[in-house]
Motif scaffolding. Structure first.
Motif, PDB file in Angstrom:
ATOM      1  N   GLY A   1       0.807  -1.206   0.000  1.00 26.36           N
ATOM      2  CA  GLY A   1       0.000   0.000   0.000  1.00 26.36           C
ATOM      3  C   GLY A   1       0.841   1.258   0.000  1.00 26.36           C
ATOM      4  N   THR A   2       0.256   2.319  -0.475  1.00 25.25           N
ATOM      5  CA  THR A   2       0.947   3.604  -0.499  1.00 25.25           C
ATOM      6  C   THR A   2       0.020   4.647   0.090  1.00 25.25           C
ATOM      7  OG1 THR A   2       2.165   2.976  -2.475  1.00 25.25           O
ATOM      8  CG2 THR A   2       2.086   5.305  -1.976  1.00 25.25           C
ATOM      9  N   GLY A   3       0.481   5.317   1.123  1.00 24.90           N
ATOM     10  CA  GLY A   3      -0.343   6.327   1.775  1.00 24.90           C
ATOM     11  C   GLY A   3       0.499   7.205   2.661  1.00 24.90           C
ATOM     12  N   GLU A   4      -0.076   7.625   3.773  1.00 28.26           N
ATOM     13  CA  GLU A   4       0.613   8.539   4.679  1.00 28.26           C
ATOM     14  C   GLU A   4       1.931   7.989   5.187  1.00 28.26           C
ATOM     15  OE1 GLU A   4      -1.465  10.724   7.745  1.00 28.26           O
ATOM     16  OE2 GLU A   4      -3.360  10.152   6.796  1.00 28.26           O
ATOM     17  N   LEU A   5       1.981   6.711   5.491  1.00 31.23           N
ATOM     18  CA  LEU A   5       3.216   6.107   5.982  1.00 31.23           C
ATOM     19  C   LEU A   5       4.347   6.274   4.986  1.00 31.23           C
ATOM     20  CD1 LEU A   5       4.884   4.444   7.975  1.00 31.23           C
ATOM     21  CD2 LEU A   5       3.768   2.380   7.070  1.00 31.23           C
ATOM     22  N   ASP A   6       4.029   6.161   3.700  1.00 31.58           N
ATOM     23  CA  ASP A   6       5.069   6.314   2.680  1.00 31.58           C
ATOM     24  C   ASP A   6       5.692   7.695   2.660  1.00 31.58           C
ATOM     25  OD1 ASP A   6       5.504   3.929   0.857  1.00 31.58           O
ATOM     26  OD2 ASP A   6       3.346   3.977   1.124  1.00 31.58           O
ATOM     27  N   ARG A   7       4.895   8.694   2.938  1.00 30.80           N
ATOM     28  CA  ARG A   7       5.454  10.057   2.972  1.00 30.80           C
ATOM     29  C   ARG A   7       6.592  10.124   3.976  1.00 30.80           C
ATOM     30  NH1 ARG A   7      -0.438  11.603   3.298  1.00 30.80           N
ATOM     31  NH2 ARG A   7      -1.026  11.639   1.114  1.00 30.80           N
ATOM     32  N   THR A   8       6.375   9.553   5.133  1.00 31.61           N
ATOM     33  CA  THR A   8       7.410   9.547   6.177  1.00 31.61           C
ATOM     34  C   THR A   8       8.599   8.704   5.756  1.00 31.61           C
ATOM     35  OG1 THR A   8       5.747   9.858   7.894  1.00 31.61           O
ATOM     36  CG2 THR A   8       7.860   8.957   8.596  1.00 31.61           C
ATOM     37  N   LEU A   9       8.327   7.515   5.227  1.00 28.74           N
ATOM     38  CA  LEU A   9       9.416   6.603   4.849  1.00 28.74           C
ATOM     39  C   LEU A   9      10.277   7.175   3.721  1.00 28.74           C
ATOM     40  CD1 LEU A   9       7.484   3.201   4.992  1.00 28.74           C
ATOM     41  CD2 LEU A   9       8.944   4.227   6.757  1.00 28.74           C
ATOM     42  N   VAL A  10       9.635   7.744   2.702  1.00 31.55           N
ATOM     43  CA  VAL A  10      10.392   8.330   1.586  1.00 31.55           C
ATOM     44  C   VAL A  10      11.162   9.555   2.059  1.00 31.55           C
ATOM     45  CG1 VAL A  10      10.205   9.487  -0.662  1.00 31.55           C
ATOM     46  CG2 VAL A  10       8.890   7.399  -0.212  1.00 31.55           C
TER      47      VAL A  10
ATOM     48  N   LYS B   1      -7.411   8.224  -5.635  1.00 31.47           N
ATOM     49  CA  LYS B   1      -6.193   8.783  -5.055  1.00 31.47           C
ATOM     50  C   LYS B   1      -4.995   8.390  -5.921  1.00 31.47           C
ATOM     51  CE  LYS B   1      -5.835   8.312  -0.650  1.00 31.47           C
ATOM     52  NZ  LYS B   1      -5.594   7.719   0.679  1.00 31.47           N
ATOM     53  N   HIS B   2      -4.175   9.376  -6.259  1.00 29.87           N
ATOM     54  CA  HIS B   2      -2.995   9.134  -7.091  1.00 29.87           C
ATOM     55  C   HIS B   2      -1.786   8.727  -6.256  1.00 29.87           C
ATOM     56  CE1 HIS B   2      -5.385  11.393 -10.013  1.00 29.87           C
ATOM     57  NE2 HIS B   2      -4.654  10.767 -10.914  1.00 29.87           N
ATOM     58  N   LEU B   3      -0.887   8.019  -6.873  1.00 28.77           N
ATOM     59  CA  LEU B   3       0.370   7.615  -6.259  1.00 28.77           C
ATOM     60  C   LEU B   3       1.089   8.847  -5.721  1.00 28.77           C
ATOM     61  CD1 LEU B   3       2.342   5.205  -5.831  1.00 28.77           C
ATOM     62  CD2 LEU B   3       3.317   5.766  -8.051  1.00 28.77           C
ATOM     63  N   PHE B   4       1.413   8.833  -4.447  1.00 23.41           N
ATOM     64  CA  PHE B   4       2.108   9.918  -3.744  1.00 23.41           C
ATOM     65  C   PHE B   4       1.388  11.266  -3.831  1.00 23.41           C
ATOM     66  CE2 PHE B   4       5.665   6.952  -4.637  1.00 23.41           C
ATOM     67  CZ  PHE B   4       5.908   6.606  -3.313  1.00 23.41           C
ATOM     68  N   GLU B   5       0.075  11.225  -3.941  1.00 22.28           N
ATOM     69  CA  GLU B   5      -0.729  12.446  -3.974  1.00 22.28           C
ATOM     70  C   GLU B   5      -0.499  13.265  -2.703  1.00 22.28           C
ATOM     71  OE1 GLU B   5      -5.445  13.186  -3.768  1.00 22.28           O
ATOM     72  OE2 GLU B   5      -4.737  11.976  -5.455  1.00 22.28           O
ATOM     73  N   GLY B   6      -0.184  14.540  -2.874  1.00 19.18           N
ATOM     74  CA  GLY B   6       0.045  15.423  -1.732  1.00 19.18           C
ATOM     75  C   GLY B   6       1.205  14.992  -0.872  1.00 19.18           C
ATOM     76  N   ALA B   7       2.228  14.410  -1.498  1.00 17.12           N
ATOM     77  CA  ALA B   7       3.331  13.799  -0.747  1.00 17.12           C
ATOM     78  C   ALA B   7       4.008  14.748   0.233  1.00 17.12           C
ATOM     79  CB  ALA B   7       4.361  13.222  -1.712  1.00 17.12           C
ATOM     80  N   GLY B   8       4.333  15.944  -0.203  1.00 12.46           N
ATOM     81  CA  GLY B   8       4.939  16.895   0.715  1.00 12.46           C
ATOM     82  C   GLY B   8       6.427  16.722   0.937  1.00 12.46           C
ATOM     83  N   PHE B   9       7.051  15.763   0.258  1.00 16.16           N
ATOM     84  CA  PHE B   9       8.493  15.632   0.400  1.00 16.16           C
ATOM     85  C   PHE B   9       9.180  16.157  -0.851  1.00 16.16           C
ATOM     86  CE2 PHE B   9       6.784  11.343  -0.585  1.00 16.16           C
ATOM     87  CZ  PHE B   9       7.262  11.186  -1.879  1.00 16.16           C
ATOM     88  N   ASP B  10      10.486  16.395  -0.744  1.00 17.07           N
ATOM     89  CA  ASP B  10      11.244  16.906  -1.880  1.00 17.07           C
ATOM     90  C   ASP B  10      11.300  15.874  -3.005  1.00 17.07           C
ATOM     91  OD1 ASP B  10      11.791  19.335  -0.687  1.00 17.07           O
ATOM     92  OD2 ASP B  10      13.689  18.660   0.176  1.00 17.07           O
TER      93      ASP B  10
END
Length: 188
Positions: free
Chosen positions: A125-134, A155-164
């Protein structure tokens, strides 16, 4: 050091899930992906799981998997049910289904998990946890399963990711007769 391996289903238009609350149930991977789940799909999934001895899940994926798998009793389900799971959640206070709740700083705790002896850790799965991990450079390998379907909403892959911007290198590619193409990426 253990690797964290991310495995995510993606439609050709980049959809990974429905929107929450659901406004597009057709966007759920179990709806659009299932017609393509064949022997190639199953064999690759089992090969991916063969090198791991734990799973890392966010709350949403954990709850969905626990509901779907805990009542099954075939060979693959026994493996899935018995595997230790680590769950990142801000709302759960307890877990079942052979799972441990990650407490404290998620990035710090996942980094500690990677340092422990054992096999690799599979994350679905890809969601909020991924933002932190990436953001903290904790994912070692991405397996993006591109399905030959256009969903049109969700929902798109890494939508609203917020990381660089995160650059990856293509490490491998797998094509199945069903039309699924798996892109395996690693950090550059």
């Amino acid at each position: 050091m253990r690797k964290i391996i991310e495995s995510t289903f993606v439609s050709l238009d980049g959809i990974i899930d429905d929107t929450r609350p659901s406004t597009a149930s057709r966007a759920e991977p179990q709806h659009w992906g299932q017609p393509y789940w064949d022997e190639d799909h199953g064999n690759y999934a089992m090969k991916l799981m063969a090198g791991v001895d734990a799973m890392l899940l966010g709350r949403v994926t954990y709850e969905g998997f626990a509901e779907a798998w805990s009542g099954r009793d075939h060979e693959g389900a026994e493996f899935m049910n018995s595997m230790p799971k680590y769950v990142a959640s801000r709302t759960l206070t307890e877990t079942t289904w052979n799972a441990t709740l990650i407490k404290g700083d998620v990035a710090e705790e996942v980094a500690k998990l990677k340092e422990q002896p054992g096999g690799n850790i599979l994350k679905y799965g890809t969601g909020e946890l991924d933002r932190t991990l990436v953001e903290h450079g904790l994912i070692d390998e991405f397996h993006f399963w591109y399905f030959p379907v256009v969903v049109g909403a969700g929902k798109h892959l890494f939508e609203g990711a917020g990381f660089d911007t995160t650059h990856l290198k293509l490490a491998d590619l797998h094509r199945f007769d069903s039309g699924i193409v798996i892109h395996v990426y690693a950090p550059k």
